[in-house]
Scaffold this active site. Structure first.
Site, PDB file in Angstrom:
ATOM      1  N   GLY A 160       0.786  -1.228   0.000  1.00 13.84           N
ATOM      2  CA  GLY A 160       0.000   0.000   0.000  1.00 13.84           C
ATOM      3  C   GLY A 160       0.817   1.277   0.000  1.00 13.84           C
ATOM      4  O   GLY A 160       0.265   2.369   0.196  1.00 13.84           O
ATOM      5  N   TRP A 181     -10.051  13.314  -3.266  1.00 15.04           N
ATOM      6  CA  TRP A 181      -9.345  12.155  -3.822  1.00 15.04           C
ATOM      7  C   TRP A 181     -10.050  10.874  -3.387  1.00 15.04           C
ATOM      8  O   TRP A 181     -10.281  10.648  -2.214  1.00 15.04           O
ATOM      9  CB  TRP A 181      -7.885  12.160  -3.347  1.00 15.04           C
ATOM     10  CG  TRP A 181      -7.134  10.908  -3.695  1.00 15.04           C
ATOM     11  CD1 TRP A 181      -7.119  10.261  -4.891  1.00 15.04           C
ATOM     12  CD2 TRP A 181      -6.287  10.161  -2.813  1.00 15.04           C
ATOM     13  NE1 TRP A 181      -6.306   9.150  -4.821  1.00 15.04           N
ATOM     14  CE2 TRP A 181      -5.782   9.072  -3.558  1.00 15.04           C
ATOM     15  CE3 TRP A 181      -5.894  10.307  -1.480  1.00 15.04           C
ATOM     16  CZ2 TRP A 181      -4.909   8.132  -3.003  1.00 15.04           C
ATOM     17  CZ3 TRP A 181      -5.023   9.376  -0.940  1.00 15.04           C
ATOM     18  CH2 TRP A 181      -4.540   8.311  -1.698  1.00 15.04           C
ATOM     19  N   ASP A 251       2.300  -1.799  -9.981  1.00 12.44           N
ATOM     20  CA  ASP A 251       3.627  -2.054  -9.410  1.00 12.44           C
ATOM     21  C   ASP A 251       3.880  -3.543  -9.238  1.00 12.44           C
ATOM     22  O   ASP A 251       4.628  -3.960  -8.363  1.00 12.44           O
ATOM     23  CB  ASP A 251       3.754  -1.333  -8.063  1.00 12.44           C
ATOM     24  CG  ASP A 251       5.203  -1.182  -7.617  1.00 12.44           C
ATOM     25  OD1 ASP A 251       6.070  -0.962  -8.484  1.00 12.44           O
ATOM     26  OD2 ASP A 251       5.472  -1.288  -6.409  1.00 12.44           O
ATOM     27  N   LYS A 291       5.395  -0.522 -13.683  1.00 19.75           N
ATOM     28  CA  LYS A 291       6.758  -1.015 -13.499  1.00 19.75           C
ATOM     29  C   LYS A 291       7.063  -2.098 -14.520  1.00 19.75           C
ATOM     30  O   LYS A 291       6.266  -3.018 -14.722  1.00 19.75           O
ATOM     31  CB  LYS A 291       6.936  -1.566 -12.084  1.00 19.75           C
ATOM     32  CG  LYS A 291       8.331  -2.147 -11.830  1.00 19.75           C
ATOM     33  CD  LYS A 291       8.620  -2.348 -10.367  1.00 19.75           C
ATOM     34  CE  LYS A 291       7.812  -3.459  -9.743  1.00 19.75           C
ATOM     35  NZ  LYS A 291       8.140  -3.649  -8.322  1.00 19.75           N
TER      36      LYS A 291
END
Length: 691
Positions: A160, A181, A251, A291
């Protein structure tokens, strides 16, 4: 079209950029002669400037081909394939270094080593990890966030840190009252025991307090490599984020420590799923950060071409805080053009191929423009040379003891790099109430990566050829060390009284599983040991001590010959509940029984909370869990609770847990049960090795 591997002269500037990056500056080799023994500004800046930007032709000739041509041809690029052995030859120099010593050494050599420490201790940032630092760099280095109103989706996100970093960025960039957000996330679910420990991160400290924001799909696995799950994520984003996801991060990775020469191929299926999910969900004009690693395979060449066709800008970035000697890079995509011709049809084809073991290159070879391929090759060489340079430098400093001047220089380099990080990215603290986990008690990580990958690569390869006797001896030695590390040499005596109440059940449903592959109710080291022993012995070592159950004074048969032994069968719980209901049993004693799944633990706790009122757990002299009724006769509420739980298990095979997750973890009961399971499992493992 001409062969895309043909050597071409680049447009002005491209080759010069690569040349400047590939060669260390002269200052890099002169640091010992500096009077102040400090790194130059140029050297520090170089740490932050590992970047590449694809330059699109003004004629806009980089366009998607017809979807009819997709996945139609297998090929490779010779010039890129020739780079693989060059990089692997350098990696092979590390084969004889033990992973523990090498990792410690490279951390000490890393110029960014001081940054996470300062963020934690000076800035008091929330949930700081190296991943936190990397995304924070990406957010500041590129215009990924356009304003204080943001919807984001985070793929393969556990533990996280990206979410915490984005939160820190938002509240340190915009005023609190401006920020709006919302975020959702997904990851392999550590609360699902059908997910393998080796394939996921089990640190749930952040997830535990934000579980409602995590999408685990209808099977509760959290596995993104599934077409249906991608469509479910689309639906959730439509409903909860109003179909307006402006930023997606991905990721994901897979541990390739025992296949360092095949990292790109090993993670290809995961990266394809991430890419497909992101492009299906991202809003027009949005940004995407993913990534990746090396970019030698034709499948990755096609992915980069796809991204260049559908985003206004595509950058490749290796953050300063990314470990210098690995292949990790981040692809930064800005300005999604969702209405690009052929894109909707292509995404449909991509969804249909998610999960395929061997995915062909997305586009035919002839559709990849020469000018794109030339830039891609320069980019691949650039980041390969960054990695080679770092590995060679780390080897040199590992083999040759540094001088005092060199040690001082490295200290200065780390400090100056951290100072530059703070200055370049305008790092500042944020108010405690603006942190994601504000109001929640801080919890420690109890699920660190298991230490099974030890020694050198050469030693691990040689160990595969050892005899059974040698492997058993090695496991005994490991168990002895593990018992010392985890301090198992104490008796557990736990008792808890509960006021029985009306059931407050929370039903989690998902895909049934028939094999225990992980558990958060035992230490990760122990669970990885379980998997390794099972592979070696070709049998499950959990129940070497005979389990049994006594209801009042009557022994119940506990048949664990089904479901691979690891799992307490659902049928057993149904039988136990029937016995308690029919005979109004006052006392249940379970001996040598490991409670490792959310189903079994939630049933155990629900019986204590809603029926019996007394629970005790002990490891000495025997491994026992006891439920004891506080009254002589069950109330109507207690009988109703028993029936409700029994019917749930009997009527719905997809029920995986019947209690809220927060009641099953990070409390006195959960900690005691984990310690009990650890000791019981280790005793069984030793018996399995001896028999």
């Amino acid at each position: 079209m001409e062969n895309t591997t043909q050597r071409l002269i680049p447009r002005s500037g491209l080759l010069q950029v690569a040349t400047n990056y590939n060669r260390p500056s002269k200052e890099h080799f002169r640091y010992e002669s500096r009077s102040d023994n400090k790194p130059s500004k140029m050297e520090v800046n170089r740490v932050f400037e590992k970047k590449f930007h694809y330059q699109k032709p003004k004629e806009n000739t980089w366009q998607l081909p017809s979807p009819n041509e997709a996945f139609s041809e297998y090929y490779q690029f010779d010039t890129l394939q020739q780079l693989k052995p060059k990089l692997n030859d350098v990696k092979c120099k590390l084969n004889n270094y033990t992973i523990e010593d090498w990792s410690l050494h490279t951390r000490r050599q890393d110029p960014s080593n001081e940054i996470p420490w300062r963020l934690k201790n000076e800035t008091k940032a929330e949930f700081v990890t190296v991943a936190w630092c990397k995304l924070f760099e990406c957010l500041h280095a590129y215009p990924l966030v356009k304003g204080p109103h943001l919807n984001s989706l985070h793929l393969c996100e556990l533990p996280g840190a990206f979410i915490a970093a984005l939160n820190h960025y938002m509240y340190s960039t915009y005023k609190k009252e401006e920020v709006e957000w919302r975020w959702l996330s997904t990851t392999l679910n550590p609360y699902y025991e059908g997910n393998p420990t080796s394939g996921m991160i089990t640190d749930d400290r952040f997830m535990f307090h934000t579980f409602d924001n995590w999408l685990m799909h209808d099977d509760f696995t959290g596995n993104i490599i599934n077409r249906n799950h991608i469509e479910q994520m689309q639906e959730h984003c439509r409903k909860r984020l109003e179909d307006n996801v402006q930023l997606i991060t991905a990721d994901g990775s897979i541990d390739c420590v025992d296949a360092p020469d095949c990292q790109e191929e090993v993670v290809a299926t995961l990266h394809f799923a991430e890419l497909t999910a992101a492009l299906c969900i991202l809003a027009d004009g949005g940004c995407f950060v993913v990534k990746m690693f090396t970019m030698f395979e034709s499948t990755n060449v096609c992915k980069l071409f796809l991204l260049n066709c559908i985003f206004e800008e595509v950058h490749v970035f290796k953050p300063a805080t990314s470990k210098r000697g690995n292949s990790e890079i981040y692809i930064i995509c800005i300005g999604y053009r969702k209405q690009t011709k052929y894109l909707p049809e292509l995404l449909q084809l991509m969804k249909e191929n998610v999960g395929c073991a061997n995915i062909l290159p997305l586009f035919p070879r002839s559709y990849l423009p020469n000018d794109f391929f030339l830039q891609h090759e320069i980019c691949a060489r650039l980041f390969m040379n960054f990695q080679i340079e770092a590995i060679e430098a780390n080897i040199q400093t590992y083999e040759v003891k540094p001088t005092r001047r060199q040690v001082i220089y490295k200290q200065h380099f780390r400090t100056e790099t951290a100072n530059e990080f703070y200055a370049r990215y305008k790092v500042c603290s944020i108010a405690e109430q603006n942190k994601v986990l504000y109001g929640h008690q801080a919890t420690e990580e109890n699920c660190k990566s298991a230490p099974f990958c030890r020694g050198s690569y050469t030693e691990r390869e040689m160990a595969k050829e050892t005899t059974m006797e040698e492997r058993i001896f090695s496991f005994h030695r490991y168990i002895n060390n593990l018992e010392k590390i985890l301090d198992f040499n104490y008796d557990i005596q736990f008792q808890e009284e509960y006021d029985t109440s009306t059931p407050e059940l929370h039903i989690y449903r998902g895909a049934p599983f028939t094999e225990l592959l992980s558990s958060l109710f035992a230490h990760p080291y122990v669970m990885q040991l379980h998997q390794k022993l099972k592979e070696m012995l070709n049998r499950d070592p959990i129940y070497m001590l005979k389990p049994n159950c006594i209801a009042d004074d009557e022994e119940m048969q506990l048949n664990l010959n089904m479901h691979g032994y690891s799992l307490l069968p659902r049928e057993y719980f149904i039988g136990l509940l029937d016995t308690i209901y029919e005979k109004q049993t006052r006392r249940i004693v379970l001996s040598n029984v490991a409670f490792l799944t959310h189903l079994s633990v939630s049933v155990l706790l629900s019986l204590a909370l809603f029926v019996f009122g007394h629970l005790s757990i002990s490891t000495g002299p025997n491994f026992q869990i006891e439920l004891l009724a506080k009254c002589d006769k069950y109330t109507q509420d207690q009988m109703s609770a028993l029936k409700r739980i029994r019917d749930l298990l009997a009527e719905d095979a997809n029920v995986l847990c019947i209690m809220p997750i927060e009641k099953l973890h990070r409390n006195k009961f959960a900690n005691t049960l984990m310690a009990y399971n650890n000791q019981l499992l280790m005793k069984n493992f030793k018996l399995a090795l001896d028999n």
